[in-house]
Design a protein around this motif. Structure first.
Motif, PDB file in Angstrom:
ATOM      1  N   VAL A   7       0.850  -1.207  -0.068  1.00  0.00           N
ATOM      2  CA  VAL A   7      -0.092   0.036   0.031  1.00  0.00           C
ATOM      3  C   VAL A   7       1.023   1.162   0.117  1.00  0.00           C
ATOM      4  N   SER A   8       0.118   2.500  -0.307  1.00  0.00           N
ATOM      5  CA  SER A   8       0.897   3.451  -0.092  1.00  0.00           C
ATOM      6  C   SER A   8       0.039   4.651   0.580  1.00  0.00           C
ATOM      7  N   GLU A   9       0.367   4.736   1.972  1.00  0.00           N
ATOM      8  CA  GLU A   9      -0.372   5.497   2.697  1.00  0.00           C
ATOM      9  C   GLU A   9       0.278   6.656   3.590  1.00  0.00           C
ATOM     10  N   VAL A  10      -0.589   7.769   3.923  1.00  0.00           N
ATOM     11  CA  VAL A  10       0.156   8.573   4.766  1.00  0.00           C
ATOM     12  C   VAL A  10      -0.998   9.029   5.723  1.00  0.00           C
ATOM     13  N   ASP A  11      -0.352   8.955   7.096  1.00  0.00           N
ATOM     14  CA  ASP A  11      -1.267   9.293   8.171  1.00  0.00           C
ATOM     15  C   ASP A  11      -1.806  10.565   8.194  1.00  0.00           C
ATOM     16  N   LYS A  12      -3.024  10.574   8.494  1.00  0.00           N
ATOM     17  CA  LYS A  12      -3.878  11.902   8.387  1.00  0.00           C
ATOM     18  C   LYS A  12      -3.428  12.629   9.332  1.00  0.00           C
ATOM     19  N   GLN A  13      -3.214  12.248  10.770  1.00  0.00           N
ATOM     20  CA  GLN A  13      -2.885  12.970  11.995  1.00  0.00           C
ATOM     21  C   GLN A  13      -1.268  13.396  11.820  1.00  0.00           C
ATOM     22  N   ASP A  14      -0.406  12.388  11.417  1.00  0.00           N
ATOM     23  CA  ASP A  14       0.968  12.919  11.148  1.00  0.00           C
ATOM     24  C   ASP A  14       0.924  14.151   9.936  1.00  0.00           C
ATOM     25  N   ARG A  16      -1.560  16.404   9.567  1.00  0.00           N
ATOM     26  CA  ARG A  16      -1.996  17.556  10.081  1.00  0.00           C
ATOM     27  C   ARG A  16      -1.180  18.358  11.157  1.00  0.00           C
ATOM     28  N   ASN A  17      -0.269  17.300  11.845  1.00  0.00           N
ATOM     29  CA  ASN A  17       0.786  18.016  12.666  1.00  0.00           C
ATOM     30  C   ASN A  17       1.876  18.434  12.045  1.00  0.00           C
ATOM     31  N   ALA A  18       2.308  17.873  10.688  1.00  0.00           N
ATOM     32  CA  ALA A  18       3.472  18.424   9.929  1.00  0.00           C
ATOM     33  C   ALA A  18       3.197  20.052   9.524  1.00  0.00           C
ATOM     34  N   VAL A  19       1.688  20.094   9.077  1.00  0.00           N
ATOM     35  CA  VAL A  19       1.295  21.522   8.721  1.00  0.00           C
ATOM     36  C   VAL A  19       1.177  22.297   9.707  1.00  0.00           C
ATOM     37  N   GLN A  65      11.760  20.090   4.558  1.00  0.00           N
ATOM     38  CA  GLN A  65      12.389  19.748   5.714  1.00  0.00           C
ATOM     39  C   GLN A  65      11.520  19.172   7.032  1.00  0.00           C
ATOM     40  N   THR A  66      10.191  19.821   7.007  1.00  0.00           N
ATOM     41  CA  THR A  66       9.496  19.164   8.256  1.00  0.00           C
ATOM     42  C   THR A  66       8.899  17.829   7.739  1.00  0.00           C
ATOM     43  N   PHE A  67       8.728  17.525   6.645  1.00  0.00           N
ATOM     44  CA  PHE A  67       7.945  16.057   6.272  1.00  0.00           C
ATOM     45  C   PHE A  67       9.010  15.211   6.532  1.00  0.00           C
ATOM     46  N   GLY A  68      10.506  15.642   6.163  1.00  0.00           N
ATOM     47  CA  GLY A  68      11.548  14.582   6.152  1.00  0.00           C
ATOM     48  C   GLY A  68      11.854  14.306   7.672  1.00  0.00           C
ATOM     49  N   LYS A  69      11.703  15.399   8.640  1.00  0.00           N
ATOM     50  CA  LYS A  69      11.798  15.088  10.290  1.00  0.00           C
ATOM     51  C   LYS A  69      10.702  14.276  10.600  1.00  0.00           C
TER      52      LYS A  69
END
Length: 161
Positions: A7-14, A16-19, A65-69
């Motif tokens: 699969v290919s997923e991105v956690d929605k809460q992660d 939101r926290n990144a934004v 940068q933020t997504f990488g961290k």
């Protein structure tokens, strides 16, 4: 029979926290003082607002940068076109791709079949399910897919014996 899903997923809460973190960084930076620069989120669509194209690129660097961290793969981002709002102000929509697209799913299935491993791969909506007789064959399949598909973030989930 042991199985797993690709699969290919991105956690929605992660996401939101990144934004939220990105917006904090923007408000704290000296070069963005007095500007109306921000990132808005609606589900898996990010809208970046900036005063000009230069600041838009600066914000995208902060996003990378933020997504990488936060271990969110930036290759899942699909940049839209830059729209002028008024004067020099611009906005850009960035879509976070989730799910394995049909073309990629077909490529993965073909890769697995061409490898001559004794496993079966089938497309199940936005995922690829792999079934095999032995756990070792499934682990070899995971290794094969990880080596071959590097341009799109994939996760291997739902591993069952």
């Amino acid at each position: 029979m042991p199985t797993f899903d690709i699969v290919s997923e991105v956690d929605k809460q992660d996401l939101r926290n990144a934004v939220d973190q990105i917006n904090k960084v923007i408000t704290g930076r000296f070069d963005f003082k007095g500007s109306d620069s921000r990132v808005d989120q609606a589900e898996y669509v990010l809208t970046i607002y900036a005063d000009d194209n230069f600041k838009l690129e600066q914000i995208f660097d902060i996003v990378n940068q933020t997504f990488g961290k936060r271990n969110i793969d930036v290759s899942c981002l699909d940049k839209g076109k830059v729209d002028k709002i008024s004067g020099d102000k611009v906005k850009q929509t960035v879509t976070v791709k989730t799910g394995v697209e049909t073309e990629l799913a077909k490529k993965i299935v073909k890769l697995i079949k061409d490898s001559k491993l004794k496993v079966q791969a089938s497309i199940q909506g936005e995922a690829v399910r792999v079934t095999g007789a032995k756990r070792d064959l499934l682990q070899e399949t995971i290794t094969l897919v990880k080596k071959s598909i590097t341009d799109f973030p994939l996760q291997f989930q739902n591993f069952r014996d």
